[in-house]
Enzyme design. Structure first.
Site, PDB file in Angstrom:
ATOM      1  N   TYR A   1      61.714  68.333  34.386  1.00  0.00           N
ATOM      2  CA  TYR A   1      60.689  67.503  33.723  1.00  0.00           C
ATOM      3  C   TYR A   1      61.294  66.753  32.536  1.00  0.00           C
ATOM      4  CZ  TYR A   1      56.301  66.161  31.485  1.00  0.00           C
ATOM      5  OH  TYR A   1      55.285  65.448  30.912  1.00  0.00           O
TER       6      TYR A   1
ATOM      7  N   ARG B   1      44.377  59.168  42.555  1.00  0.00           N
ATOM      8  CA  ARG B   1      44.860  59.757  43.813  1.00  0.00           C
ATOM      9  C   ARG B   1      43.838  60.770  44.294  1.00  0.00           C
ATOM     10  NH1 ARG B   1      49.308  64.337  43.576  1.00  0.00           N
ATOM     11  NH2 ARG B   1      47.856  64.659  41.886  1.00  0.00           N
TER      12      ARG B   1
HETATM   13  N1  LIG Z   1      48.254  66.061  28.130  1.00  0.00           N
HETATM   14  C1  LIG Z   1      49.394  66.331  27.516  1.00  0.00           C
HETATM   15  O1  LIG Z   1      49.488  67.273  26.699  1.00  0.00           O
HETATM   16  C2  LIG Z   1      50.619  65.496  27.784  1.00  0.00           C
HETATM   17  C3  LIG Z   1      51.789  65.817  27.110  1.00  0.00           C
HETATM   18  C4  LIG Z   1      52.906  65.048  27.355  1.00  0.00           C
HETATM   19  C5  LIG Z   1      52.863  63.976  28.219  1.00  0.00           C
HETATM   20  N2  LIG Z   1      51.714  63.700  28.870  1.00  0.00           N
HETATM   21  C6  LIG Z   1      51.736  62.562  29.798  1.00  0.00           C
HETATM   22  O2  LIG Z   1      50.553  61.811  29.668  1.00  0.00           O
HETATM   23  C7  LIG Z   1      50.135  61.318  30.937  1.00  0.00           C
HETATM   24  C8  LIG Z   1      48.704  61.753  31.243  1.00  0.00           C
HETATM   25  O3  LIG Z   1      48.579  63.112  30.961  1.00  0.00           O
HETATM   26  P1  LIG Z   1      47.275  63.959  31.320  1.00  0.00           P
HETATM   27  O4  LIG Z   1      47.276  65.160  30.471  1.00  0.00           O
HETATM   28  O5  LIG Z   1      46.068  63.058  31.343  1.00  0.00           O
HETATM   29  O6  LIG Z   1      47.650  64.402  32.802  1.00  0.00           O
HETATM   30  P2  LIG Z   1      46.739  65.006  33.940  1.00  0.00           P
HETATM   31  O7  LIG Z   1      45.392  65.397  33.417  1.00  0.00           O
HETATM   32  O8  LIG Z   1      47.571  66.018  34.622  1.00  0.00           O
HETATM   33  O9  LIG Z   1      46.550  63.730  34.882  1.00  0.00           O
HETATM   34  C9  LIG Z   1      47.627  63.240  35.611  1.00  0.00           C
HETATM   35  C10 LIG Z   1      47.240  61.869  36.119  1.00  0.00           C
HETATM   36  O10 LIG Z   1      48.313  61.395  36.931  1.00  0.00           O
HETATM   37  C11 LIG Z   1      47.794  61.084  38.215  1.00  0.00           C
HETATM   38  N3  LIG Z   1      48.782  61.409  39.242  1.00  0.00           N
HETATM   39  C12 LIG Z   1      49.535  62.534  39.342  1.00  0.00           C
HETATM   40  N4  LIG Z   1      50.266  62.503  40.466  1.00  0.00           N
HETATM   41  C13 LIG Z   1      49.972  61.318  41.094  1.00  0.00           C
HETATM   42  C14 LIG Z   1      50.393  60.698  42.287  1.00  0.00           C
HETATM   43  N5  LIG Z   1      51.265  61.287  43.125  1.00  0.00           N
HETATM   44  N6  LIG Z   1      49.882  59.495  42.602  1.00  0.00           N
HETATM   45  C15 LIG Z   1      48.993  58.896  41.801  1.00  0.00           C
HETATM   46  N7  LIG Z   1      48.535  59.433  40.650  1.00  0.00           N
HETATM   47  C16 LIG Z   1      49.023  60.627  40.301  1.00  0.00           C
HETATM   48  C17 LIG Z   1      46.536  61.923  38.391  1.00  0.00           C
HETATM   49  O11 LIG Z   1      45.693  61.305  39.325  1.00  0.00           O
HETATM   50  P3  LIG Z   1      44.632  62.154  40.236  1.00  0.00           P
HETATM   51  O12 LIG Z   1      43.921  63.097  39.283  1.00  0.00           O
HETATM   52  O13 LIG Z   1      43.723  61.124  40.790  1.00  0.00           O
HETATM   53  O14 LIG Z   1      45.434  62.870  41.284  1.00  0.00           O
HETATM   54  C18 LIG Z   1      45.976  61.924  36.974  1.00  0.00           C
HETATM   55  O15 LIG Z   1      45.217  60.762  36.743  1.00  0.00           O
HETATM   56  C19 LIG Z   1      51.138  61.859  31.966  1.00  0.00           C
HETATM   57  O16 LIG Z   1      52.124  60.893  32.234  1.00  0.00           O
HETATM   58  C20 LIG Z   1      51.749  63.054  31.245  1.00  0.00           C
HETATM   59  O17 LIG Z   1      53.080  63.300  31.671  1.00  0.00           O
HETATM   60  C21 LIG Z   1      50.590  64.433  28.669  1.00  0.00           C
END
Ligand SMILES: NC(=O)c1ccc[n+]([C@@H]2O[C@H](COP(=O)([O-])OP(=O)(O)OC[C@H]3O[C@@H](n4cnc5c(N)ncnc54)[C@H](OP(=O)(O)O)[C@@H]3O)[C@@H](O)[C@H]2O)c1
Length: 165
Positions: free
Chosen positions: A155, A37
């Site tokens: 959440y 996005r």
């Molecule tokens: N990292 C952690 O500690 C953790 C813990 C628990 C769960 N998770 C889950 O793991 C997954 C990835 O985590 P992460 O840490 O890599 O998250 P992140 O760094 O915050 O990245 C979020 C991703 O989701 C995309 N996204 C968010 N809103 C969007 C929208 N409206 N339309 C399209 N794309 C959207 C972003 O795309 P853009 O950047 O292009 O906007 C990005 O690629 C998520 O589902 C998160 O809930 C992560």
């Protein structure tokens, strides 16, 4: 005869966990389409990196805001036409606030992106998978589904839905 390459769709693949998933899939011999996005620059660099590292992999970066329901509907139609054999719903937003300061709009956007967009795209990939009698669907969840904290209500509810997919 060599086995057909698996083509996998990854949401939110431009950065973070999603980018790691894109690299791992390409390294394991898959073609990968990933969505982004706001991370256009990161997505472009990642696609170039993957093409350089795994020249046999086809990688395609696709822009979409998964909170935009009409755009999601159009994208789901394209996805169904392509016919993926794998789908990883990784895109997600966290949203933490106490009830007194909670924004319903932000909580509903998180629900749309984390749950409904994944559910819509799962529906789009499923039919070709059933026809092919082959396919894998993975939703990336959160420990918040199992144990929320104070201020975590919206959440935790969103991630509880994701965990029950
Ligand atoms: N990292 C952690 O500690 C953790 C813990 C628990 C769960 N998770 C889950 O793991 C997954 C990835 O985590 P992460 O840490 O890599 O998250 P992140 O760094 O915050 O990245 C979020 C991703 O989701 C995309 N996204 C968010 N809103 C969007 C929208 N409206 N339309 C399209 N794309 C959207 C972003 O795309 P853009 O950047 O292009 O906007 C990005 O690629 C998520 O589902 C998160 O809930 C992560």
């Amino acid at each position: 005869m060599s086995e057909a390459r698996r083509r996998v769709l990854v949401t939110g693949g431009g950065r973070g966990v999603g980018a790691a998933i894109v690299r791992a899939l390409a390294a394991s011999g898959c073609d990968v389409d990933f969505t982004y996005r706001s991370s256009a620059d990161e997505a472009g660099h990642l696609a170039a990196e993957v093409r350089a590292a795994w020249p046999s992999a086809t990688v395609t970066a696709r822009p979409i805001d998964l909170s935009d329901r009409p755009a999601l509907e159009l994208f789901a139609g394209e996805v169904e036409e392509i016919g993926f054999s794998g789908f990883v719903h990784n895109a997600g937003q966290s949203y933490d606030a106490l009830a007194a300061t909670l924004s319903q709009d932000r909580a509903e956007t998180a629900m749309q992106v984390n749950f409904w967009a994944g559910a819509r795209l799962a529906k789009a990939v499923l039919r070709p998978m059933i026809r092919a009698r082959d396919g894998r669907i993975v939703f990336i969840g959160s420990v918040a589904a199992l144990r929320g904290n104070s201020g975590n209500a919206a959440y935790a509810a969103v991630e509880g839905s994701v965990a029950l997919v």
